[in-house]
Design a protein around this motif. Structure first.
Motif, mmCIF file in Angstrom:
data_model
loop_
_atom_site.group_PDB
_atom_site.id
_atom_site.type_symbol
_atom_site.label_atom_id
_atom_site.label_comp_id
_atom_site.label_asym_id
_atom_site.label_seq_id
_atom_site.Cartn_x
_atom_site.Cartn_y
_atom_site.Cartn_z
ATOM 1 N N HIS A 310 20.176 -7.509 25.130
ATOM 2 C CA HIS A 310 21.032 -8.642 25.281
ATOM 3 C C HIS A 310 21.136 -9.172 26.633
ATOM 4 O O HIS A 310 22.265 -9.344 27.165
ATOM 5 C CB HIS A 310 22.551 -8.276 24.567
ATOM 6 C CG HIS A 310 22.569 -7.748 23.353
ATOM 7 N ND1 HIS A 310 23.038 -6.382 22.840
ATOM 8 C CD2 HIS A 310 22.066 -8.179 22.191
ATOM 9 C CE1 HIS A 310 22.877 -6.218 21.573
ATOM 10 N NE2 HIS A 310 22.346 -7.443 21.106
ATOM 11 N N MET A 312 21.516 -11.480 29.599
ATOM 12 C CA MET A 312 22.172 -12.697 29.603
ATOM 13 C C MET A 312 22.343 -13.050 31.204
ATOM 14 O O MET A 312 22.310 -12.157 32.006
ATOM 15 C CB MET A 312 23.491 -12.632 28.989
ATOM 16 C CG MET A 312 23.499 -12.499 27.506
ATOM 17 S SD MET A 312 25.220 -12.361 26.898
ATOM 18 C CE MET A 312 25.710 -10.471 27.398
ATOM 19 N N PRO A 403 24.417 -13.358 23.606
ATOM 20 C CA PRO A 403 23.772 -11.882 23.395
ATOM 21 C C PRO A 403 22.576 -11.956 22.484
ATOM 22 O O PRO A 403 23.014 -12.005 21.280
ATOM 23 C CB PRO A 403 24.801 -10.748 23.088
ATOM 24 C CG PRO A 403 25.790 -11.729 22.406
ATOM 25 C CD PRO A 403 25.779 -13.049 23.138
ATOM 26 N N GLY A 472 24.838 -7.837 30.331
ATOM 27 C CA GLY A 472 24.579 -7.795 28.864
ATOM 28 C C GLY A 472 23.691 -6.736 28.539
ATOM 29 O O GLY A 472 23.530 -6.232 27.299
ATOM 30 N N SER A 475 25.438 -3.174 26.768
ATOM 31 C CA SER A 475 26.641 -3.770 26.370
ATOM 32 C C SER A 475 27.458 -2.636 25.715
ATOM 33 O O SER A 475 27.186 -1.590 25.148
ATOM 34 C CB SER A 475 26.243 -4.616 25.026
ATOM 35 O OG SER A 475 25.528 -5.724 25.766
ATOM 36 N N THR A 507 29.104 -10.148 26.382
ATOM 37 C CA THR A 507 29.181 -11.706 26.547
ATOM 38 C C THR A 507 29.234 -12.187 27.842
ATOM 39 O O THR A 507 29.739 -11.532 28.712
ATOM 40 C CB THR A 507 29.854 -12.335 25.542
ATOM 41 O OG1 THR A 507 31.335 -12.464 25.862
ATOM 42 C CG2 THR A 507 29.904 -11.902 24.084
ATOM 43 N N SER A 508 28.500 -13.353 28.079
ATOM 44 C CA SER A 508 28.373 -13.798 29.291
ATOM 45 C C SER A 508 29.442 -14.852 29.947
ATOM 46 O O SER A 508 29.914 -15.061 31.059
ATOM 47 C CB SER A 508 27.325 -14.524 29.666
ATOM 48 O OG SER A 508 26.886 -15.796 29.105
#
Length: 546
Positions: A310, A312, A403, A472, A475, A507-508
């Motif tokens: 994930h 990011m 992600p 990410g 996570s 999440t970004s």
């Protein structure tokens, strides 16, 4: 191996803003805390001197050379090959391994997420939901902002329980003209930044040097060097040049020691009761993967092969144009203003949200290089340089990346100068992000039109710049099958190992990762103190369980 006796209640790996301020909070509660930093110590004076003497003034890594005992990625004048690229799209992350970490050369953007960022799966059917809410994090956002000294516009979309610690830095002339001429079509607001507009915490107000990246020469801008100093003032012991290459554990999976190399590649062991991995979103998963054993053949916290996944960032495309009036970029902060209307909305079900960020970087250096490269000299050079310096403008988007497990950090077969496997990046930019870029080009054109723009030069089609907002890869989540740690940062399967890094962000969103990760880390520190009964801290409440 040296028979070392170093030990502490808490061993923190990484001395950037997040690691240092986490360590500081623990030490203030009376705990013994040791920070292990892979890289060397350096002073602001040394960095400023390197910047002033650099032949590559636009290369923001030039004041931060990679050292053999703790190498980091360098791309100019050539790629040093430290971060191995597996593709299909390049991910040329730039980060610094030294006391204070990468925020020595950040733009001090200290945005909070908007509330919807914590539940994009529930609201829009994309990405994942966080295991905590905006309200859970809000007091820790405030704590982070009070430490760093943050200012910003009141209408950022992120609710506040208290005002910003200070008012924004004085508006640059170019940003004023943008705000005036784009209204009412767009609302241009001051960026949320950890930069002093007045004396704060013993540091001076911004005096407009326009070199925030790569270094604020007067410390008006907060950075990890200041954070590391404040941690030491609180009683933290900080050991530089300690490149941790493995974490040891007992039969129950509890971490018992950190092994590190000194610059002579002599190995040392540090023992502790609780370990906090606070390196960045590339070096942290790398260390977990390096710490494989018979019991954990994939590495620590990696029972379900989630460590490193994930990956990011915030890719950007941009537009450069010439305004119809003199605006003279280059006085004051480099990234002072933005448009935030596309950070959230129902459209997120279809394409990436984004911020639009305006540059205030002086055009003299880049314009001179371009003219010389084109063979322009003499009177014509002077004429065209003045035009570019006075009228050239630039804006970029800051796009969300979802992600995706295919985007990840792994170990390379190649080894670095210390004989440790290098990190390897697997990265791609999906249609969700590309569609956000396509939508943003409408805003690019409209902004240029409102500024009387001519000579429009969009960035190369299909090419995305990297913003170095690594997140990410560690996570957090409620399900160990799809995450690496819980909402408190505790690594799944390892009771005394906590993760405090931009990597834990699931999440970004659309904002720089540092403040979000710092708020999460300060919340983690409070939880640890409450759990261990130190300093009488009450266990923090949450609206969601881990």
């Amino acid at each position: 191996m040296a028979d070392d006796t170093l030990s502490a209640d808490f061993v923190v790996i990484g001395s950037g803003i997040i690691g240092s301020l986490t360590a500081r909070k623990l030490a203030q509660a009376g705990a013994s805390v040791l920070i292990l930093e892979a890289g060397p110590r350096v002073t602001r004076d040394e960095i400023v001197a390197r910047f002033r003497n650099s032949p590559r003034r636009s290369d923001w890594m030039s004041p931060y050379p990679s050292v053999d005992s703790a190498p980091h990625p360098i791309y100019l004048p050539r790629d040093n090959g430290y971060l191995v690229q597996a593709g299909p799209y390049p991910y040329p992350a730039e980060y610094i391994r030294m006391v204070g970490g990468s925020s020595w050369h950040w733009a001090a953007q200290a945005w909070r997420n908007v509330p919807s960022d914590f539940e994009i799966k529930s609201l829009y059917g994309v990405g994942v939901d966080w295991p905590l809410s905006y309200n859970d994090l809000e007091p820790f956002y405030q704590e982070a902002e009070d430490i760093m000294g943050v200012s910003g516009a009141p209408n950022t979309g992120s609710p506040r329980s208290k005002p910003f610690p200070m008012e924004p830095v004085a508006e640059a002339w170019a940003m004023r003209r943008l705000r005036e001429r784009l209204a009412p079509t767009y609302q241009v607001v001051s960026n949320t930044t950890a930069r002093n507009s007045r004396g704060y915490d013993g540091r001076p107000a911004c005096c407009g040097n326009n070199s925030c990246q790569p270094i604020c020469p007067i410390d008006a801008q907060y950075h990890g060097g200041l954070a590391a100093g404040s941690a030491e003032a609180a009683g933290v012991k900080l050991l530089a040049n300690a490149n941790v290459y493995q974490l040891e554990h007992d039969g129950q999976g509890r971490v018992t020691a950190a092994l590190y190399y000194d610059p002579g590649k002599q190995s040392h062991r540090v023992r502790g009761k609780t370990f906090i991995l606070a390196a960045n979103g590339i070096e942290s998963p790398r260390l977990l993967l390096l710490s494989s054993s018979d019991k954990f053949p994939r590495g620590l916290a990696n029972h379900h092969d989630m460590v490193g996944r994930h990956l990011m960032d915030h890719p950007s495309t941009s537009l450069t144009f010439d305004a119809d009036e003199d605006v003279w970029l280059g006085r004051g902060p480099q990234s002072p203003s933005s448009i935030n209307t596309m950070r959230d909305g129902a459209f997120r079900a279809q394409h990436a949200p984004y911020r639009l960020d305006f540059t205030n970087i002086s055009r003299v250096d880049s314009a001179s290089a371009n003219l010389i490269s084109a063979g322009v000299y003499g009177i014509e050079f002077e004429k065209r340089l003045r035009h570019s310096a006075a009228r050239e403008m630039n804006l970029k988007n800051v796009l969300e990346v979802l992600p995706r497990p295919e985007n990840r950090i792994t170990l390379s077969a190649d080894k670095d100068t210390m004989g440790i496997p290098k990190p390897q990046a697997h990265y791609a930019i999906d249609e969700y992000t590309r569609k956000g870029h396509e939508r943003s080009t409408q805003d690019f054109k409209r902004v240029a039109e409102l500024m009387g723009g001519t000579n429009l030069r969009p960035s190369k089609e299909g090419v995305f710049a990297n913003n170095q907002h690594i997140c990410g890869t560690l996570s957090m989540g409620s399900d160990p099958a799809t995450s690496v740690c819980d909402q408190w940062g505790r690594a799944h399967g390892h009771d005394n190992l906590f993760l405090a890094s931009t990597g834990v962000l699931p999440t970004s969103g659309t904002c720089n990762s540092t403040e979000n990760a710092l708020a999460v880390a300060l919340r983690t520190a409070q939880y640890i103190l409450a759990e261990q009964g130190k300093a009488g801290v009450a266990r923090p409440a949450s609206s969601k369980s881990s």
